[in-house]
Scaffold this motif. Structure first.
Motif, mmCIF file in Angstrom:
data_model
loop_
_atom_site.group_PDB
_atom_site.id
_atom_site.type_symbol
_atom_site.label_atom_id
_atom_site.label_comp_id
_atom_site.label_asym_id
_atom_site.label_seq_id
_atom_site.Cartn_x
_atom_site.Cartn_y
_atom_site.Cartn_z
ATOM 1 N N VAL A 260 18.265 -87.208 -9.632
ATOM 2 C CA VAL A 260 16.837 -87.481 -9.682
ATOM 3 C C VAL A 260 16.368 -87.455 -11.124
ATOM 4 O O VAL A 260 16.979 -86.822 -11.981
ATOM 5 C CB VAL A 260 16.034 -86.457 -8.846
ATOM 6 C CG1 VAL A 260 16.376 -86.575 -7.385
ATOM 7 C CG2 VAL A 260 16.268 -85.044 -9.347
ATOM 8 N N HIS A 261 15.257 -88.122 -11.387
ATOM 9 C CA HIS A 261 14.662 -88.140 -12.719
ATOM 10 C C HIS A 261 13.890 -86.843 -12.903
ATOM 11 O O HIS A 261 12.863 -86.631 -12.263
ATOM 12 C CB HIS A 261 13.732 -89.341 -12.854
ATOM 13 C CG HIS A 261 13.109 -89.460 -14.199
ATOM 14 N ND1 HIS A 261 11.744 -89.560 -14.380
ATOM 15 C CD2 HIS A 261 13.655 -89.505 -15.442
ATOM 16 C CE1 HIS A 261 11.483 -89.656 -15.667
ATOM 17 N NE2 HIS A 261 12.628 -89.634 -16.332
ATOM 18 N N THR A 262 14.392 -85.964 -13.766
ATOM 19 C CA THR A 262 13.825 -84.638 -13.884
ATOM 20 C C THR A 262 14.071 -84.057 -15.266
ATOM 21 O O THR A 262 15.006 -84.457 -15.955
ATOM 22 C CB THR A 262 14.433 -83.702 -12.823
ATOM 23 O OG1 THR A 262 13.888 -82.394 -12.972
ATOM 24 C CG2 THR A 262 15.954 -83.607 -12.969
ATOM 25 N N ARG A 263 13.210 -83.107 -15.649
ATOM 26 C CA ARG A 263 13.407 -82.357 -16.893
ATOM 27 C C ARG A 263 14.188 -81.066 -16.642
ATOM 28 O O ARG A 263 14.562 -80.377 -17.587
ATOM 29 C CB ARG A 263 12.046 -81.957 -17.468
ATOM 30 C CG ARG A 263 11.183 -83.098 -17.945
ATOM 31 C CD ARG A 263 9.786 -82.599 -18.293
ATOM 32 N NE ARG A 263 8.993 -83.639 -18.950
ATOM 33 C CZ ARG A 263 8.412 -83.512 -20.125
ATOM 34 N NH1 ARG A 263 8.522 -82.388 -20.794
ATOM 35 N NH2 ARG A 263 7.715 -84.492 -20.642
ATOM 36 N N GLU A 264 14.384 -80.740 -15.393
ATOM 37 C CA GLU A 264 14.972 -79.451 -15.031
ATOM 38 C C GLU A 264 16.472 -79.455 -15.282
ATOM 39 O O GLU A 264 17.217 -80.166 -14.593
ATOM 40 C CB GLU A 264 14.668 -79.141 -13.572
ATOM 41 C CG GLU A 264 13.184 -79.023 -13.282
ATOM 42 C CD GLU A 264 12.934 -78.778 -11.813
ATOM 43 O OE1 GLU A 264 11.801 -79.010 -11.365
ATOM 44 O OE2 GLU A 264 13.869 -78.366 -11.108
ATOM 45 N N ILE A 265 16.908 -78.616 -16.188
ATOM 46 C CA ILE A 265 18.309 -78.608 -16.588
ATOM 47 C C ILE A 265 19.230 -78.295 -15.417
ATOM 48 O O ILE A 265 20.343 -78.835 -15.341
ATOM 49 C CB ILE A 265 18.515 -77.625 -17.764
ATOM 50 C CG1 ILE A 265 19.898 -77.777 -18.367
ATOM 51 C CG2 ILE A 265 18.262 -76.195 -17.313
ATOM 52 C CD1 ILE A 265 20.074 -76.982 -19.656
ATOM 53 N N GLN A 266 18.785 -77.480 -14.488
ATOM 54 C CA GLN A 266 19.663 -77.063 -13.395
ATOM 55 C C GLN A 266 19.914 -78.193 -12.411
ATOM 56 O O GLN A 266 20.817 -78.087 -11.561
ATOM 57 C CB GLN A 266 19.080 -75.849 -12.661
ATOM 58 C CG GLN A 266 17.749 -76.113 -11.974
ATOM 59 C CD GLN A 266 16.568 -75.833 -12.856
ATOM 60 O OE1 GLN A 266 16.678 -75.856 -14.089
ATOM 61 N NE2 GLN A 266 15.432 -75.533 -12.258
ATOM 62 N N ARG A 267 19.148 -79.289 -12.512
ATOM 63 C CA ARG A 267 19.347 -80.427 -11.595
ATOM 64 C C ARG A 267 20.418 -81.388 -12.101
ATOM 65 O O ARG A 267 20.781 -82.327 -11.383
ATOM 66 C CB ARG A 267 18.033 -81.189 -11.424
ATOM 67 C CG ARG A 267 16.863 -80.349 -10.917
ATOM 68 C CD ARG A 267 17.032 -79.886 -9.488
ATOM 69 N NE ARG A 267 17.045 -80.972 -8.543
ATOM 70 C CZ ARG A 267 15.957 -81.461 -7.967
ATOM 71 N NH1 ARG A 267 14.758 -80.977 -8.265
ATOM 72 N NH2 ARG A 267 16.050 -82.434 -7.080
ATOM 73 N N TYR A 268 20.914 -81.165 -13.305
ATOM 74 C CA TYR A 268 21.919 -82.050 -13.891
ATOM 75 C C TYR A 268 23.311 -81.532 -13.553
ATOM 76 O O TYR A 268 23.666 -80.407 -13.904
ATOM 77 C CB TYR A 268 21.716 -82.167 -15.406
ATOM 78 C CG TYR A 268 20.535 -83.043 -15.738
ATOM 79 C CD1 TYR A 268 19.238 -82.551 -15.668
ATOM 80 C CD2 TYR A 268 20.709 -84.383 -16.077
ATOM 81 C CE1 TYR A 268 18.147 -83.374 -15.922
ATOM 82 C CE2 TYR A 268 19.633 -85.201 -16.348
ATOM 83 C CZ TYR A 268 18.353 -84.689 -16.268
ATOM 84 O OH TYR A 268 17.275 -85.501 -16.530
ATOM 85 N N SER A 269 24.101 -82.379 -12.897
ATOM 86 C CA SER A 269 25.408 -81.953 -12.384
ATOM 87 C C SER A 269 26.559 -82.260 -13.328
ATOM 88 O O SER A 269 27.586 -81.582 -13.273
ATOM 89 C CB SER A 269 25.676 -82.641 -11.046
ATOM 90 O OG SER A 269 24.658 -82.344 -10.108
ATOM 91 N N TYR A 270 26.397 -83.295 -14.133
ATOM 92 C CA TYR A 270 27.499 -83.741 -14.986
ATOM 93 C C TYR A 270 27.061 -83.698 -16.439
ATOM 94 O O TYR A 270 25.949 -84.138 -16.770
ATOM 95 C CB TYR A 270 27.925 -85.170 -14.603
ATOM 96 C CG TYR A 270 28.307 -85.281 -13.149
ATOM 97 C CD1 TYR A 270 27.443 -85.849 -12.217
ATOM 98 C CD2 TYR A 270 29.529 -84.782 -12.702
ATOM 99 C CE1 TYR A 270 27.786 -85.927 -10.875
ATOM 100 C CE2 TYR A 270 29.877 -84.866 -11.361
ATOM 101 C CZ TYR A 270 29.003 -85.434 -10.455
ATOM 102 O OH TYR A 270 29.347 -85.509 -9.134
#
Length: 122
Positions: free
Chosen positions: A101-111
């Protein structure tokens, strides 16, 4: 799954420019939102910029707004970060990352890539 490799970092004087690239492999790149983050010595990793899968939506940290531009070329599986008017406080290791998803939240980035060093001298 997405594999990411950053390049383009280096040493530059204050006021100068650099363009970072992030080459991606994996069949899900074109459907992934992409982000750039950075981590300075002794500090937590922080959000810099993000771009939606289509490139139509971008978002920036206040500290880089007006100086940095994120873009992507889905035909080349690459995302870029053009950095202008660089300041010594921009010195950090810069990472690209992919999310669903398009987000600023670092924890949402998997790779994540391995990072590229940017050093701005005063």
């Amino acid at each position: 799954q997405v594999q990411l490799v950053e390049s383009g970092g280096g040493l530059v004087q204050a006021g100068g420019s650099l363009r970072l690239s992030c080459a991606a492999s994996g069949r899900t790149f074109r459907s992934s939102a992409m982000g750039w983050f950075r981590q300075a010595p002794g500090k937590e990793r922080e959000f810099v910029a993000t771009i939606s899968w289509s490139g139509g939506i971008t978002s920036y940290a206040d500290s880089v707004k007006g100086r940095f531009t994120i873009s992507r070329d889905n035909a080349k599986n690459t995302v870029y970060l053009q950095m202008n008017s660089l300041k010594p406080e921009d010195t950090a290791v810069y990472y690209c990352a992919a999310a669903n998803v398009h987000t600023r939240e670092i924890q949402r980035y998997s790779y994540w890539g391995q990072g590229t060093q940017v050093t701005v001298s005063s």
